[in-house]
Each structure stands twice: as C-alpha cells, then as structure tokens.
Write an enzyme that holds these catalytic residues in place. Sequence first.
Site, short mmCIF file in Angstrom:
data_model
loop_
_atom_site.label_atom_id
_atom_site.label_comp_id
_atom_site.label_asym_id
_atom_site.label_seq_id
_atom_site.Cartn_x
_atom_site.Cartn_y
_atom_site.Cartn_z
CD GLN A 87 -2.49 -1.21 2.66
OE1 GLN A 87 -3.43 -0.28 3.00
NE2 GLN A 87 -2.26 -2.18 3.63
CG HIS A 105 -2.92 2.64 -1.73
ND1 HIS A 105 -2.98 2.66 -0.60
CD2 HIS A 105 -4.06 2.14 -2.41
CE1 HIS A 105 -4.08 1.92 0.02
NE2 HIS A 105 -4.65 1.59 -1.37
CB THR A 174 -1.02 -2.68 6.61
OG1 THR A 174 -2.35 -2.06 6.35
CG2 THR A 174 -1.24 -4.29 6.62
#
Length: 229
Positions: A87, A105, A174
């Site tokens: 991410q 992302h 995360t």
Amino acid sequence: MKYNLVILSGAGISAESGIKTFRDSDGLWENFAIEEVATPQAWKNNPDLVQKFYNERRLNVISANPNAAHHYFSDLQEHFNVQVVTQNIDDLHERAGSKNVLHLHGNIRYAKSSGPDKEKKYYLIDGHELKMTDCCDDGFPLRPHVVWFGEEVPLLEQAGRIVEQADILIVVGTSLSVYPAANLIHYTKASCRKILIDPKADQMSVESVFTKINKSAVEAVGELKELLF
Ligand SMILES: NC(=O)c1ccc[n+]([C@@H]2O[C@H](COP(=O)([O-])OP(=O)(O)OC[C@H]3O[C@@H](n4cnc5c(N)ncnc54)[C@H](O)[C@@H]3O)[C@@H](O)[C@H]2O)c1
C-alpha cells in the site's frame, strides 16, 4: 518447487526507515488531515498545497534507505516465489532488491496526468519536485502517481489474483483500515499460512489462523526466520 510467498505491506514497514505512518499520528499524515492533501477534492481546491505536500513526502522517500525488513523480504526471493503487494507509495521494497512489487496506491517517484486519462502513462520524476507548470502530453498538469482516498484502485483485481495464489501470506505494517486494500487478506485459499507482523498485532482483530508477531518489522525478522525455515 518454490512456494508462493506474498507480502502485503503498509506504512509500518517503512517506519524504521524514517518515513512516518499515517494511523500512528491519529489519522493525520505529517500533520495534515487526509481531506486537505489526499483526495481529488483537495487537488481541485488547492493543487499547490497538494503538490507541495507530495514534493515533501518525495524528498523524504528519496532521502530514506530500505531497512533490514525490506532487505529480508528481498532475500526471501532465493527460497520462495515472492510477490510484494504494497500500500506504500515509497519505493523501498524495490531499492532493497524485491523484483515483483505491485503498488496498490501508486508510487510517489512517478507522476501522471490530472486529466481523464490518468492511468495511461506514468513519468519518472527527476528529483523530488513536481511543478504545477509540468504538464502531461495531453495538456493537463502532472499530479503525483498516487491513489487518493475516494479514487478507484486500478490494480486491485490483479492484487486479488496474486493473493489467491499465496501459499504463505505475510501481512506487515498495516492497520488494515484502508479499504479496499484491507479486504485482500480474505482472498487467500484455505491452505494458506498467514502471518501478521505489527507492534499492535495483539490488538488487531484478524482470523485466528494468523500467527501474530507483536514486534516492529525489523525486530520481527529473527522470529520470521524461525517460522519460515
Ligand atoms: N511509506 C509510505 O508509503 C506511506 C506512509 C504513510 C502513509 N501511506 C499511505 O497511507 C495509507 C496508510 O495505511 P496503512 O495501513 O499502510 O498504514 P497505517 O498508517 O494506517 O498503519 C500503520 C501500521 O503500522 C504499524 N507500525 C508502526 N510502526 C511499525 C513498525 N516499525 N513495524 C511494523 N509495523 C509498524 C502500526 O501499528 C499500524 O498498524 C496507505 O494507503 C499508504 O498509501 C504511505
């Protein structure tokens, strides 16, 4: 035959490289509210502020170095078919030597059009600064190649197919609170072995099949070696 090992990483893996996470600072990112700097509306309302924010983040990324956890995941390529699904918008996995990295992302080192064809072409930024006068060949100003909150995640399906193939899934750094990325942990086959690394792992609610390592990414490397070999 090598097993498929998938690493799903988030901002926490880069914390020990000096890049701040997002949730650890109470939902602020380097003292900015997400709506001010990481949404399409923010770009519409104040593109100069958004550009400046990402220019500063880019400088931070360029000045940072991969840490022992990034390097360990790269070393695992000798023993497993490793695929990183991150991410993160930093490029520390690649700089540690990981070959297969999917940036869910985006990647802050690149720029893309702010027009309707934004996923058509990505430009490597020379240095850390993107200026409002820098334009894409479609005439629109260049914006950072990142997925903002409220935007589609173009690589989500591809990431899902990768996670489905995993024999081992390592989830690291995360908070699993940014969707749809957080849902990826549910895409695994039944036999997949799952490991969660986070200093707050014991407080995180995930399926009981996860082996939790309640440590920072760098501190977890020793325990991970014992679990994997
Ligand atoms: N480095 C980056 O590229 C970066 C940095 C900040 C934010 N972001 C963006 O913001 C979003 C944030 O979501 P997220 O879930 O990735 O991060 P998050 O900030 O929501 O969560 C970070 C997680 O990392 C854990 N953590 C903190 N220090 C750690 C360490 N040393 N080792 C291991 N874990 C540690 C925290 O406990 C927390 O669970 C992402 O979509 C990302 O694109 C990226």
